[in-house]
Design a protein around this motif. Structure first.
Motif, PDB file in Angstrom:
ATOM      1  N   VAL B 296      26.493  47.848  53.980  1.00 32.89           N
ATOM      2  CA  VAL B 296      27.414  46.820  54.312  1.00 32.89           C
ATOM      3  C   VAL B 296      27.896  46.655  52.743  1.00 32.89           C
ATOM      4  CG1 VAL B 296      25.791  45.072  53.633  1.00 32.89           C
ATOM      5  CG2 VAL B 296      27.985  44.346  54.634  1.00 32.89           C
ATOM      6  N   MET B 297      29.342  46.340  52.735  1.00 28.82           N
ATOM      7  CA  MET B 297      30.078  46.408  51.611  1.00 28.82           C
ATOM      8  C   MET B 297      30.748  44.992  51.248  1.00 28.82           C
ATOM      9  SD  MET B 297      30.667  47.674  48.745  1.00 28.82           S
ATOM     10  CE  MET B 297      31.674  47.065  47.519  1.00 28.82           C
ATOM     11  N   GLY B 298      30.497  44.297  50.255  1.00 29.49           N
ATOM     12  CA  GLY B 298      31.497  43.350  50.049  1.00 29.49           C
ATOM     13  C   GLY B 298      32.557  43.275  49.295  1.00 29.49           C
ATOM     14  N   ARG B 299      33.462  42.383  48.963  1.00 25.95           N
ATOM     15  CA  ARG B 299      34.645  42.308  48.401  1.00 25.95           C
ATOM     16  C   ARG B 299      34.316  42.075  46.824  1.00 25.95           C
ATOM     17  NH1 ARG B 299      40.388  39.231  48.664  1.00 25.95           N
ATOM     18  NH2 ARG B 299      41.289  40.365  46.948  1.00 25.95           N
ATOM     19  N   VAL B 300      35.027  42.830  45.783  1.00 25.27           N
ATOM     20  CA  VAL B 300      34.692  42.934  44.530  1.00 25.27           C
ATOM     21  C   VAL B 300      35.767  42.244  43.952  1.00 25.27           C
ATOM     22  CG1 VAL B 300      34.456  44.075  42.293  1.00 25.27           C
ATOM     23  CG2 VAL B 300      33.064  44.720  44.497  1.00 25.27           C
ATOM     24  N   VAL B 301      36.007  41.183  43.314  1.00 24.57           N
ATOM     25  CA  VAL B 301      37.057  40.397  42.616  1.00 24.57           C
ATOM     26  C   VAL B 301      36.901  40.420  41.141  1.00 24.57           C
ATOM     27  CG1 VAL B 301      38.276  38.339  42.614  1.00 24.57           C
ATOM     28  CG2 VAL B 301      36.991  39.090  44.699  1.00 24.57           C
ATOM     29  N   PRO B 302      37.834  41.046  40.391  1.00 20.07           N
ATOM     30  CA  PRO B 302      37.875  41.249  38.980  1.00 20.07           C
ATOM     31  C   PRO B 302      37.885  39.602  38.480  1.00 20.07           C
ATOM     32  CG  PRO B 302      39.543  42.655  39.479  1.00 20.07           C
ATOM     33  CD  PRO B 302      39.158  41.753  40.864  1.00 20.07           C
ATOM     34  N   HIS B 303      37.038  39.578  37.479  1.00 23.75           N
ATOM     35  CA  HIS B 303      37.023  38.136  36.786  1.00 23.75           C
ATOM     36  C   HIS B 303      37.867  38.048  35.433  1.00 23.75           C
ATOM     37  CE1 HIS B 303      35.083  35.488  33.746  1.00 23.75           C
ATOM     38  NE2 HIS B 303      35.363  34.644  34.827  1.00 23.75           N
ATOM     39  N   ASN B 304      37.562  39.276  34.601  1.00 19.40           N
ATOM     40  CA  ASN B 304      38.303  38.993  33.509  1.00 19.40           C
ATOM     41  C   ASN B 304      39.956  39.550  33.428  1.00 19.40           C
ATOM     42  OD1 ASN B 304      37.451  41.778  34.276  1.00 19.40           O
ATOM     43  ND2 ASN B 304      37.254  42.374  32.095  1.00 19.40           N
ATOM     44  N   THR B 305      40.606  38.757  34.488  1.00 21.47           N
ATOM     45  CA  THR B 305      41.976  39.257  34.580  1.00 21.47           C
ATOM     46  C   THR B 305      42.795  39.028  33.536  1.00 21.47           C
ATOM     47  OG1 THR B 305      42.179  37.272  35.811  1.00 21.47           O
ATOM     48  CG2 THR B 305      41.711  39.117  37.122  1.00 21.47           C
ATOM     49  N   ASP B 306      42.510  37.891  32.839  1.00 19.92           N
ATOM     50  CA  ASP B 306      43.385  37.565  31.577  1.00 19.92           C
ATOM     51  C   ASP B 306      43.356  38.062  30.556  1.00 19.92           C
ATOM     52  OD1 ASP B 306      40.977  36.452  31.292  1.00 19.92           O
ATOM     53  OD2 ASP B 306      41.639  34.343  30.696  1.00 19.92           O
ATOM     54  N   ILE B 307      42.625  39.103  30.268  1.00 13.80           N
ATOM     55  CA  ILE B 307      42.585  39.822  28.951  1.00 13.80           C
ATOM     56  C   ILE B 307      43.719  40.589  28.683  1.00 13.80           C
ATOM     57  CG2 ILE B 307      40.893  41.473  27.704  1.00 13.80           C
ATOM     58  CD1 ILE B 307      39.571  38.991  28.542  1.00 13.80           C
ATOM     59  N   ASN B 308      44.290  41.617  29.537  1.00 11.40           N
ATOM     60  CA  ASN B 308      45.358  42.262  28.934  1.00 11.40           C
ATOM     61  C   ASN B 308      46.093  42.784  30.264  1.00 11.40           C
ATOM     62  OD1 ASN B 308      43.880  44.489  29.826  1.00 11.40           O
ATOM     63  ND2 ASN B 308      42.953  44.696  27.644  1.00 11.40           N
ATOM     64  N   LEU B 309      47.123  43.741  29.908  1.00  8.65           N
ATOM     65  CA  LEU B 309      47.865  44.261  31.046  1.00  8.65           C
ATOM     66  C   LEU B 309      46.956  45.021  31.763  1.00  8.65           C
ATOM     67  CD1 LEU B 309      50.544  44.428  32.560  1.00  8.65           C
ATOM     68  CD2 LEU B 309      51.135  46.432  31.066  1.00  8.65           C
ATOM     69  N   LEU B 310      46.275  45.777  31.405  1.00  3.07           N
ATOM     70  CA  LEU B 310      45.430  46.612  32.272  1.00  3.07           C
ATOM     71  C   LEU B 310      44.306  45.745  33.184  1.00  3.07           C
ATOM     72  CD1 LEU B 310      44.325  49.369  32.862  1.00  3.07           C
ATOM     73  CD2 LEU B 310      42.498  49.085  30.867  1.00  3.07           C
ATOM     74  N   THR B 311      43.800  44.776  32.559  1.00  6.74           N
ATOM     75  CA  THR B 311      42.813  43.875  33.518  1.00  6.74           C
ATOM     76  C   THR B 311      43.805  43.294  34.663  1.00  6.74           C
ATOM     77  OG1 THR B 311      43.089  42.175  31.950  1.00  6.74           O
ATOM     78  CG2 THR B 311      41.167  43.530  31.931  1.00  6.74           C
ATOM     79  N   ARG B 312      44.844  42.925  34.459  1.00  7.75           N
ATOM     80  CA  ARG B 312      45.857  42.454  35.367  1.00  7.75           C
ATOM     81  C   ARG B 312      46.357  43.433  36.606  1.00  7.75           C
ATOM     82  NH1 ARG B 312      50.155  38.802  32.447  1.00  7.75           N
ATOM     83  NH2 ARG B 312      50.205  37.730  34.763  1.00  7.75           N
ATOM     84  N   LEU B 313      46.514  44.813  35.997  1.00 10.08           N
ATOM     85  CA  LEU B 313      47.070  45.710  36.773  1.00 10.08           C
ATOM     86  C   LEU B 313      45.484  46.155  37.646  1.00 10.08           C
ATOM     87  CD1 LEU B 313      49.096  48.147  34.751  1.00 10.08           C
ATOM     88  CD2 LEU B 313      49.763  46.088  36.206  1.00 10.08           C
ATOM     89  N   LEU B 314      44.305  46.079  37.114  1.00  7.67           N
ATOM     90  CA  LEU B 314      43.132  46.362  37.931  1.00  7.67           C
ATOM     91  C   LEU B 314      42.749  45.234  38.892  1.00  7.67           C
ATOM     92  CD1 LEU B 314      41.030  48.212  35.305  1.00  7.67           C
ATOM     93  CD2 LEU B 314      42.310  49.055  37.138  1.00  7.67           C
ATOM     94  N   ASP B 315      43.315  44.336  38.743  1.00  5.74           N
ATOM     95  CA  ASP B 315      42.936  43.056  39.510  1.00  5.74           C
ATOM     96  C   ASP B 315      44.041  43.255  40.653  1.00  5.74           C
ATOM     97  OD1 ASP B 315      42.224  40.637  40.550  1.00  5.74           O
ATOM     98  OD2 ASP B 315      44.434  39.651  39.975  1.00  5.74           O
TER      99      ASP B 315
END
Lengths: 377, 560
Positions: B296-315
């Motif tokens: 079984v697999m759950g959903r992974v949600v990025p937490h550090n979205t506000d760091i930079n553009l990369l984290t926002r894109l990965l989100d």
């Protein structure tokens, strides 16, 4: 216009045209308006009592002292909480909770609070929540937004609840009632025939009037002694890790024991009186004949048809419909479990322990209706 | 020198040739078609520079030289055939028909300039193409077909998510006789975060007598071990750590050793830098009531979205991958993927297919496919969400995606053929399983397609339709598992409308991934040392951002 200026102008216009559709992107990048992480669910969303808990918390923080005063004075008090939240709090049985205007139109928007029992009139719509320190007795053909009773809730025939009901001990809905949303009780939920429901939770959930004949008693049939062997199973793909994988279809003979989990890629019929010591899953319809006992769970990719007197110890899950015939039981008082399907049709005399969830509609069939359409041997 | 002319003489000849050719069109002697030959000076300068190169490199680059000399407007271009990689002495007899002007350039130099031949004649008369051109053309057809298959797949998934009810058959199971479960937490130098996940798991809404928490300390050199022992002493009945001091390194090996010691049939796995919510364990265990479910697999949600553009894109990319791609595969009874964390496996199912493989580059993908081959299903639970930290630096991101790509490619080599022959899986599962395995090979395939498209176009195989299709589909499929419309649909389904404006930047991220994945794939073709594979692959995190804020709760402990 010089050539240089024209070239510069052309270049600028080109850049502007390229950047124009990207303006929202650049704006969001610069201004960082939506950078918060998505909200994740830390508590279980499926906690059926969460609304009731929130409402009790609201009552405790805003009305506990008022209710205590009303109880001591055996009087009623009306008021307004905030801008548009009117309420009436009563301190003893028998006090009227409807104003003359409300009685005339048959509708109340106020919160109704009582430190004692509440006796509610017939044919009235309550658009505000109702709280009772003891029990709520609803009239016939009334509509309720939500009720929290510390003791019991007893709804008259053809009543409706719109959001949730919770009673510390018992919820009973008379025939023809429709209970939208969540219904939970600390001990028993009892729905008479013709009732509709969506989501129920209690240690014991009874479908049909308590006087309804229960039919064959689940799990009390003679225990079969013949053990079904894998080599006797047609279309068996493999036996691995305590699981039989069967292709296309499976018909489990009557009165046998299966000492494994079963997975069937088509439909499956389990014969009368058979006993599955593991769990069973079929990709298509799963039919359980009369008196079948499943120690694990019963899972169907389509419909699950449970015959009379069957017993399922674990969760009963179907992706379309579930039919529970008279006398069948799901779970026990010690092992609460879940019944879940898009539609759940239950005959009278069915008992479930734990949660019953009908995503679209659940229905308690009239006493004379057969809930098991499958022609099961 | 072989040309018989000195360098100044050749330069002079080139200048003459260019002067001549810049003012007129050249008619091929046998075809009558026109060849416009411009920018010869630059061409010949480059060609002259190439003389010192080896014959192979020279031949290859000479192709580029010819391409730069070709006209920029495809509509005006006439067909040119290039016998690339063939020296003058090896040219095919057809090259004898080349334009005399072109031949003059070649003959005037010792540089083996490829012969040019108008192909329009061949096309018009039905004469067969050079085999190399035919090979490239048919390769391009295959690539376009593959790319179109992926675009159909992505569209289908997106539309399914937008217009069909999500299939979540186990999410309702909130009341049950919960089975015993062991939570494994592979940890290697996780001192700053190991305490957070242990606290969160101890607070979980799961019967404590059924719960075992096993942090796996694999040769940590920081204070991870001490932190784990603190919890072991405080909660000896629940926290039962597993320490490794030898054996192969890496998460898969750690899991393999620890799983053998597990006494429960259900095993959940969390990376140490995750913080599960209270209800998550029950949600992840619920699907195991289905006897067919192996993982079984759950959903992974990025937490550090506000760091930079990369984290926002990965989100955004994660949202597309989970909210749309994984859930669509769940809806369609295809092959959701176990992701290695925020998930779990049924121990007896995993053991029946050989357990965790120490040598797997991506143990999660490996386990998914071996379970699939064994007739066990992987279930995706979209509502079982957990925060993660995504890479904040491009280097970390590149390492991460390279590892994923190599793991997928390894699984493709190991299980692709077996999946197609497998009798326990449905036809659709076979198709989707193969497409999922090949999702990272799309990148190098796409690069090859781009190159072939350009080369063939300059060779005169002007198929604008094919190029347009390739470009359009490329736009839609580059990247890994989250394409643009999937990302957009996911943002809509998540109700996060503002971040959708960053969608054009996702193209940038995907381009980076494209080359990273291609490079990783190529590196797998080359032999590598085994020791390079068996190691801890960790995403570097900024631990200053690691403490995850749990949303405010009201007095009942409910999320506000």
């Amino acid at each position: 216009m010089s050539v240089t200026f024209a070239a510069a102008l052309l270049f600028a216009i080109t850049i502007a045209l390229v950047l124009l559709p990207l303006m929202p992107t650049l704006s969001e990048w610069r201004n960082r308006r939506d950078t918060a992480p998505l909200r994740v669910v830390y508590e279980s969303e499926v906690d059926i009592e969460s609304f009731a808990k929130s409402f009790r918390s609201f009552i405790d923080s805003n009305f506990r002292s008022i209710l205590e005063e009303c109880r001591q004075a055996e009087d009623a008090r009306e008021g307004r909480l905030g801008e548009n939240r009117e309420y009436i709090a009563v301190g003893s049985d028998g006090l009227s909770i409807l104003s003359e205007a409300e009685r005339r139109v048959g509708r109340s928007k106020r919160l109704v609070l009582s430190s004692a029992d509440l006796l509610l009139p017939d044919r009235t719509v309550f658009l505000g929540e109702i709280y009772a320190g003891r029990s709520v007795y609803g009239g016939e053909r009334s509509i309720y937004r939500a009720i929290l009773a510390e003791d019991s809730i007893d709804l008259g025939s053809s009543s409706r609840s719109l959001r949730w009901l919770h009673a510390g001990k018992r919820v009973h809905a008379a025939a023809g009632s429709v209970l939208h949303g969540r219904v939970s009780a600390g001990e028993v939920v009892n729905l008479e025939d013709g009732c509709g429901f969506e989501r129920l939770r209690a240690p014991r959930i009874e479908f049909g009037a308590t006087s309804a004949s229960a039919g064959p008693e689940a799990g009390k049939e003679a225990v079969p002694s013949v053990v079904l062997q894998p080599e006797d199973v047609p279309h068996l793909v493999e036996v691995e890790a305590g699981r039989w994988l069967v292709a296309r279809k499976l018909e489990v003979p009557p009165d046998v024991i299966v000492e494994a989990d079963i997975v069937v890629t088509g439909w499956c019929r389990v014969g009368r009186g058979a006993r599955i010591l593991g769990s069973i899953k079929s990709h298509k319809d799963l039919y359980l004949a009369e008196g079948v006992r499943i120690e694990g769970s019963a899972v169907s990719g389509y419909g699950l048809y449970v015959g009379a007197g069957c017993h399922i110890n674990g969760p009963a899950l179907a992706e379309t419909e579930i039919h529970l015939a008279r006398g069948s039981t799901v779970g026990t008082a010690q092992r609460l479990t879940t019944v879940s399907g898009r539609t759940v049709h239950s005959a009278c005399g069915v008992v479930a322990h734990g949660t019953v969830w009908a995503h679209v509609v659940g229905q308690v069939l009239p006493d004379s209706t057969e809930a098991h359409p499958g022609n099961v041997a | 020198m072989t040309g018989g002319l000195s360098l100044p003489e050749r330069r002079s000849a080139v200048a003459e040739e260019c002067k001549w050719s810049s003012n007129r069109s050249i008619a091929g002697p046998s075809s009558g078609s026109r060849v416009r030959f411009g920018r010869c000076v630059a061409t010949q300068r480059v060609a002259w520079l190439l003389r010192a190169r080896s014959a192979r490199v020279t031949s290859l680059l000479s192709l580029v030289v010819i391409l730069t000399a070709a006209p920029a407007h495809g509509g005006q271009a006439e067909n040119l055939a290039v016998s690339a990689g063939v020296t003058a002495s090896e040219r095919s007899p057809r090259s004898e028909n080349a334009s005399p002007n072109i031949r003059r350039i070649s003959e005037g130099s010792d540089y083996p300039l490829p012969s040019l031949q108008p192909l329009s004649q061949a096309a018009d008369t039905g004469e067969s193409r050079p085999w190399l051109v035919s090979l490239m053309l048919y390769t391009l057809y295959v690539i376009i077909f593959v790319v179109c298959v992926y675009i159909v797949r992505h569209y289908f998934f997106t539309l399914n998510r937008l217009f069909r009810r999500p299939r979540q058959p186990y999410v309702d199971v909130d009341t049950a006789d919960w089975p015993g479960v062991t939570v494994l937490i592979p940890a290697h130098n996780e001192e700053p975060v190991i305490g957070d996940i242990l606290e969160a798991l101890l607070d979980a809404d799961y019967p404590k007598d059924k719960l075992t928490i096993t942090p796996i300390d694999d040769r940590s050199t920081d204070q991870t071990n001490e932190r784990i022992r603190e919890f072991e002493q405080r909660y000896p009945d629940v926290v039962k750590p597993f320490h490794r001091s030898d054996g192969p390194a890496g998460k898969a090996a750690a899991l393999n050793d620890a799983t053998r010691e597990v006494e429960t049939d259900i095993v959940l796995v969390f990376d140490a830098d995750y913080v599960p919510g209270r209800g998550l364990l029950k949600q992840l265990v619920a699907p195991f009531f289905d006897p067919e479910v192996g993982a079984v697999m759950g959903r992974v949600v990025p937490h550090n979205t506000d760091i930079n553009l990369l984290t926002r894109l990965l989100d955004l990319e994660r949202a597309g991958g989970y909210q749309v791609d994984q859930q669509a595969r769940m809806n369609l009874h295809l092959v959701p993927q176990y992701g290695g964390t925020v998930g779990g496996v049924r121990k007896r199912a995993l053991m029946s297919v050989g357990g965790w493989r120490d040598d797997a580059l991506a143990e999660d993908t490996d386990a998914t496919y071996r379970l699939l081959l064994g007739g066990w299903k992987t279930v995706y639970q979209n509502r079982s969400e957990c925060y993660e930290q995504v890479p904040e630096e491009w280097d970390g991101r590149l390492r991460q995606i390279k590892r994923w790509a190599m793991g997928h490619n390894q699984a493709t080599a190991r299980y692709g053929a077996g999946l197609l022959r497998n009798r326990r899986t449905s036809f659709l599962e076979k198709i989707d399983g193969m497409l999922l395995l090949g999702v990272y090979t799309v990148s190098p395939v796409l690069l090859l397609g781009w190159m072939l498209g350009i080369v063939l176009w300059y060779l005169g195989e002007v198929k604008p339709g094919l190029i347009v299709i390739l470009l359009v589909t490329s736009y839609s499929t580059i990247g890994n598992f989250a394409t643009f419309y999937e990302v957009a649909a996911a943002a809509r389904l998540d109700g996060s409308r503002g971040r959708i404006r960053l969608l054009p930047f996702v193209f940038l991220g995907f381009l980076v991934s494209l080359f990273a994945v291609s490079r990783a794939t190529l590196s797998q073709i080359l032999p590598r040392k085994r020791s390079e594979e068996l190691m801890w692959h960790k995403t570097e995190h900024n631990h200053n951002h690691n403490h995850i804020h749990i949303p405010n709760r009201n007095q009942n402990g409910l999320r506000e």
